[in-house]
Write a protein that holds these residues in place. Structure first.
Motif, PDB file in Angstrom:
ATOM      1  N   UNK A  21      51.617  47.261  32.007  1.00  0.00           N
ATOM      2  CA  UNK A  21      51.126  48.245  32.662  1.00  0.00           C
ATOM      3  C   UNK A  21      50.733  47.822  33.654  1.00  0.00           C
ATOM      4  N   UNK A  22      49.829  46.450  33.764  1.00  0.00           N
ATOM      5  CA  UNK A  22      50.392  45.348  35.178  1.00  0.00           C
ATOM      6  C   UNK A  22      51.263  45.521  36.379  1.00  0.00           C
ATOM      7  N   UNK A  23      52.319  44.428  35.167  1.00  0.00           N
ATOM      8  CA  UNK A  23      52.852  43.965  35.806  1.00  0.00           C
ATOM      9  C   UNK A  23      53.568  42.497  35.601  1.00  0.00           C
ATOM     10  N   UNK A  24      52.490  42.123  34.621  1.00  0.00           N
ATOM     11  CA  UNK A  24      52.038  40.692  35.317  1.00  0.00           C
ATOM     12  C   UNK A  24      53.451  39.932  34.917  1.00  0.00           C
ATOM     13  N   UNK A  25      53.070  38.353  34.917  1.00  0.00           N
ATOM     14  CA  UNK A  25      54.644  38.260  35.652  1.00  0.00           C
ATOM     15  C   UNK A  25      54.777  37.090  34.159  1.00  0.00           C
ATOM     16  N   UNK A  26      55.444  36.640  33.420  1.00  0.00           N
ATOM     17  CA  UNK A  26      56.159  35.708  32.462  1.00  0.00           C
ATOM     18  C   UNK A  26      55.012  34.282  32.925  1.00  0.00           C
ATOM     19  N   UNK A  27      55.216  34.508  34.302  1.00  0.00           N
ATOM     20  CA  UNK A  27      54.559  32.758  34.014  1.00  0.00           C
ATOM     21  C   UNK A  27      52.933  33.114  34.134  1.00  0.00           C
ATOM     22  N   UNK A  28      52.320  34.092  33.976  1.00  0.00           N
ATOM     23  CA  UNK A  28      51.061  34.071  34.517  1.00  0.00           C
ATOM     24  C   UNK A  28      50.660  34.645  32.806  1.00  0.00           C
ATOM     25  N   UNK A  29      51.439  35.376  32.244  1.00  0.00           N
ATOM     26  CA  UNK A  29      51.430  35.687  31.012  1.00  0.00           C
ATOM     27  C   UNK A  29      51.155  34.072  29.917  1.00  0.00           C
ATOM     28  N   UNK A  30      52.253  33.888  30.229  1.00  0.00           N
ATOM     29  CA  UNK A  30      52.134  32.336  29.106  1.00  0.00           C
ATOM     30  C   UNK A  30      51.110  31.212  29.564  1.00  0.00           C
ATOM     31  N   UNK A  31      50.977  31.368  30.915  1.00  0.00           N
ATOM     32  CA  UNK A  31      49.263  30.755  31.493  1.00  0.00           C
ATOM     33  C   UNK A  31      48.374  30.978  30.113  1.00  0.00           C
ATOM     34  N   UNK A  32      48.131  32.503  30.330  1.00  0.00           N
ATOM     35  CA  UNK A  32      46.885  33.590  29.695  1.00  0.00           C
ATOM     36  C   UNK A  32      47.543  33.158  28.283  1.00  0.00           C
ATOM     37  N   UNK A  33      49.001  33.543  27.281  1.00  0.00           N
ATOM     38  CA  UNK A  33      48.810  32.932  26.051  1.00  0.00           C
ATOM     39  C   UNK A  33      48.561  31.607  26.032  1.00  0.00           C
ATOM     40  N   UNK A  34      48.429  30.696  27.219  1.00  0.00           N
ATOM     41  CA  UNK A  34      48.263  28.669  26.345  1.00  0.00           C
ATOM     42  C   UNK A  34      46.695  28.741  26.509  1.00  0.00           C
ATOM     43  N   UNK A  35      46.350  29.393  27.655  1.00  0.00           N
ATOM     44  CA  UNK A  35      44.753  29.434  27.861  1.00  0.00           C
ATOM     45  C   UNK A  35      44.120  30.035  26.426  1.00  0.00           C
ATOM     46  N   UNK A  36      44.352  30.698  25.595  1.00  0.00           N
ATOM     47  CA  UNK A  36      43.894  31.591  24.696  1.00  0.00           C
ATOM     48  C   UNK A  36      44.300  30.601  23.173  1.00  0.00           C
ATOM     49  N   UNK A  37      45.203  29.854  22.859  1.00  0.00           N
ATOM     50  CA  UNK A  37      46.097  29.358  22.458  1.00  0.00           C
ATOM     51  C   UNK A  37      45.063  28.396  22.434  1.00  0.00           C
ATOM     52  N   UNK A  38      44.413  27.897  23.760  1.00  0.00           N
ATOM     53  CA  UNK A  38      43.720  26.642  23.477  1.00  0.00           C
ATOM     54  C   UNK A  38      41.971  26.017  23.391  1.00  0.00           C
ATOM     55  N   UNK A  39      41.668  28.296  23.448  1.00  0.00           N
ATOM     56  CA  UNK A  39      40.778  28.611  23.209  1.00  0.00           C
ATOM     57  C   UNK A  39      40.155  28.553  21.966  1.00  0.00           C
ATOM     58  N   UNK A  40      41.429  28.845  21.493  1.00  0.00           N
ATOM     59  CA  UNK A  40      41.183  29.217  19.481  1.00  0.00           C
ATOM     60  C   UNK A  40      41.541  27.644  19.236  1.00  0.00           C
ATOM     61  N   UNK A  41      42.194  27.110  19.525  1.00  0.00           N
ATOM     62  CA  UNK A  41      42.348  25.597  19.198  1.00  0.00           C
ATOM     63  C   UNK A  41      40.689  24.874  19.032  1.00  0.00           C
TER      64      UNK A  41
END
Length: 580
Positions: free
Chosen positions: A29-49
């Motif tokens: 809905x916001x229209x986030x780019x894939x790059x931003x989406x990857x960064x955020x997913x990586x951040x989430x993964x790091x936080x989970x780690x």
């Protein structure tokens, strides 16, 4: 579809997948780019780690704590087993495999059991050591112990160590019992001694130790070495005091009795001091009556002795003459002659002159009495033999008279008694030579030992014996002459006997009267009966024989003579004076 959603427990809950889908919808809905989406997913993964890492670290720490707990439990278990001295404990886990929590769960019951057992052992050790400490304190003389409990060595709580403490406690309890028994024995002895001596028992034992006084309400008795030593010293002191008091009381009792006897004190006055004289010959252990050796009783006896001493001085003459009478009686019984009149005059002169203290005079007379008793004792054996000899001589004289009696075999009253007496007299007469021989030997030994002449009522005994031997020899010669005369007469046929030989000698010798004799057998017997001179009134007079006949008072010296010439011979015979 609704039923499936109701059965799924995850429906309506936020999970990582639903949240990620929701996040992607938002990004769309916001229209986030894939790059931003990857960064955020990586951040989430790091936080989970990071979250996983923290959880792993916590798990490691928890495991380490559990391992430490298990190790501590095992160490504690080993320590308890070593302290309690138990190699194996019922309920110990047989294997140590499984998870950590399983191992902890397996060790926990045993550890809890050993901890309880340790607490029980600690109480037992503390109780035993407390009792040991109390008894040691009592023996050391410390009845009031400190409130500090004894320190228990927790490194060794084994049954062996507990048994050692129990054995030590038992020995101490035995020693305590023995000491208490000794203390009670000493206290009982002190009580008895104080009772006899009339002393205050409670003050005496309180001086030793206050705990020995029951009147103070003391529950425990001191059993220390010091208390036992003081009790022993107290008993020794009281026993010595008892011994000295008894000796003093016995001396006073002896003095009382001597003074009573001297002054003929009536029994009524003597009975007032029965409590004093009753212990005159008692030993120390025999005196147990309370107050028997009290000081006031001894003082009372001292006052009475002093009173009697003063009374004795006022009656000195009477007492001195009584002592003299006792001395004369001893000499009389021993047949020793003394000048009684001169002795009594000397006593009167000494008392009237006042040059000698009355006590010295009495002491001197007591000394004379003692010496007289010793001398009489030394003469006793010989005097007894003299009495037997004289008795035998009198029997010999009686036998001669009996043999000359032509009617002795008649069936008269009492003839059988005389016959029996004659038989006994013959046996006794046959013993006379041996009696004389023994008596001479004894007398000579006595005289050689003392360098004195043994006199009998003033007459030397050996002279009496020699005279008796001479008279006996003359009598035997006379008998032999009469036998020869009779034999010759028989040969002559009995014709002209009176013309040739004169009157026939009588078989019965004449006996002179006793008017000029002072005592029995004074001047010798008809058959050689020995002389007996200067006897006092208690020894004089006739003496009854076995048959009740009166002994002759002692005829003059003579040999057998005829009846017709008896009177002439009596008047001309040689008599020995009454006093030497």
């Amino acid at each position: 579809m609704a039923v499936a959603d109701a059965e799924n427990p995850l429906i309506g809950e936020n999970t990582c997948g639903t949240l990620l889908q929701q996040l992607q919808r938002i990004w769309d809905e916001v229209g986030e780019s894939d790059e931003d989406r990857d960064k955020m997913l990586l951040q989430i993964e790091q936080e989970c780690l990071d979250v996983y890492k923290r959880k792993v670290d916590l798990a490691v720490k928890s495991r380490a704590q559990l391992l430490q707990t298990l190790a501590d439990a095992n160490v504690e278990l080993s320590t308890l087993l070593s302290a309690l001295g138990d190699k194996t404990v019922f309920g110990m886990p047989e294997k140590t495999c499984g998870t950590i929590k399983e191992q902890l769960a397996a060790v926990a019951p045993t550890l809890e059991k050993l901890c309880k057992q340790k607490e029980q052992r600690l109480r037992e050790f503390s109780d035993v050591q407390t009792q040991i400490q109390e008894i040691c304190g009592e023996i050391a003389g410390k009845l009031n112990l400190n409130d500090e409990a004894p320190v228990v060595d927790e490194s060794d709580l084994s049954l062996r160590k507990l048994e050692e403490y129990l054995a030590q406690l038992q020995e101490l309890q035995k020693e305590k019992s023995e000491r208490l028994h000794k203390v009670l024995e000493f206290v009982s002895t002190v009580h008895d001694l104080c009772s006899v001596l009339g002393m205050d028992f409670y003050s005496t034992v309180t001086e030793v130790h206050p705990s020995l006084n029951d009147s103070n309400g003391s529950q425990s008795k001191s059993i220390s070495n010091e208390t036992l030593s003081k009790l022993a010293e107290t008993v020794i002191a009281l026993e010595e005091d008892k011994k000295q008091r008894l000796q003093k009381l016995q001396e006073l009792a002896s003095e009382l009795i001597d003074l009573w006897n001297l002054m003929d004190t009536p029994d009524e006055e003597r009975e007032l001091f029965d409590h004093v004289t009753c212990n005159i010959s008692a030993s120390v252990d025999e005196v147990t009556i309370p107050g028997a050796l009290a000081l006031d009783l001894i003082e009372q006896a001292e006052v009475e002795v002093e009173r009697l001493d003063h009374l004795k001085f006022s009656r000195m003459k009477e007492i001195a003459f009584k002592k003299q009478g006792e001395l004369e009686e001893i000499y009389a019984r021993a047949h020793i002659e003394i000048d009684t009149e001169a002795a009594r005059e000397k006593i009167l002169a000494i008392i009237d002159a006042g040059n000698v203290e009355p006590t010295e005079l009495i002491a001197d007379m007591d000394s004379q009495i003692l010496k007289a008793k010793e001398e009489a004792f030394s003469r006793k054996e010989i005097l007894d033999r003299v009495e037997k000899w004289m008795s035998a001589c009198e029997e010999e004289s009686w036998l001669e008279d009996y043999n000359r009696d032509d009617n002795r075999y008649n069936a008269s009253r009492g003839a059988h008694l005389n016959l029996k007496r004659a038989e006994k007299a013959r046996i006794m007469v046959n013993k006379i030579p041996a009696m004389v021989e023994t008596l001479v030997a004894k007398t000579r030994t006595w005289e050689e030992e003392r360098g004195l002449t043994f006199t009998y009522d003033g007459v030397p005994l050996l002279a009496m014996l020699d005279e008796y031997a001479m008279l006996r020899h003359e009598r035997e010669e006379e008998k032999r002459r009469l036998r020869d005369q009779k034999k010759y007469i028989d040969q002559m046929g009995g014709t002209d006997q009176e013309t040739v030989f004169g009157s026939r000698p009588s078989p019965s010798p004449a006996r002179p009267g006793s008017a000029n004799k002072k005592g029995p057998r004074a001047n010798g017997g008809s058959n050689g009966t020995p002389r007996r001179l200067s006897l006092n009134n208690t020894q004089n007079g006739t003496r009854s024989s076995k048959e009740g006949k009166i002994r002759p008072s002692g005829p003059v010296n003579y040999v057998a003579i005829s009846k017709d010439d008896a009177s002439s011979h009596i008047s001309t015979s040689d008599t020995i004076p009454v006093t030497p």
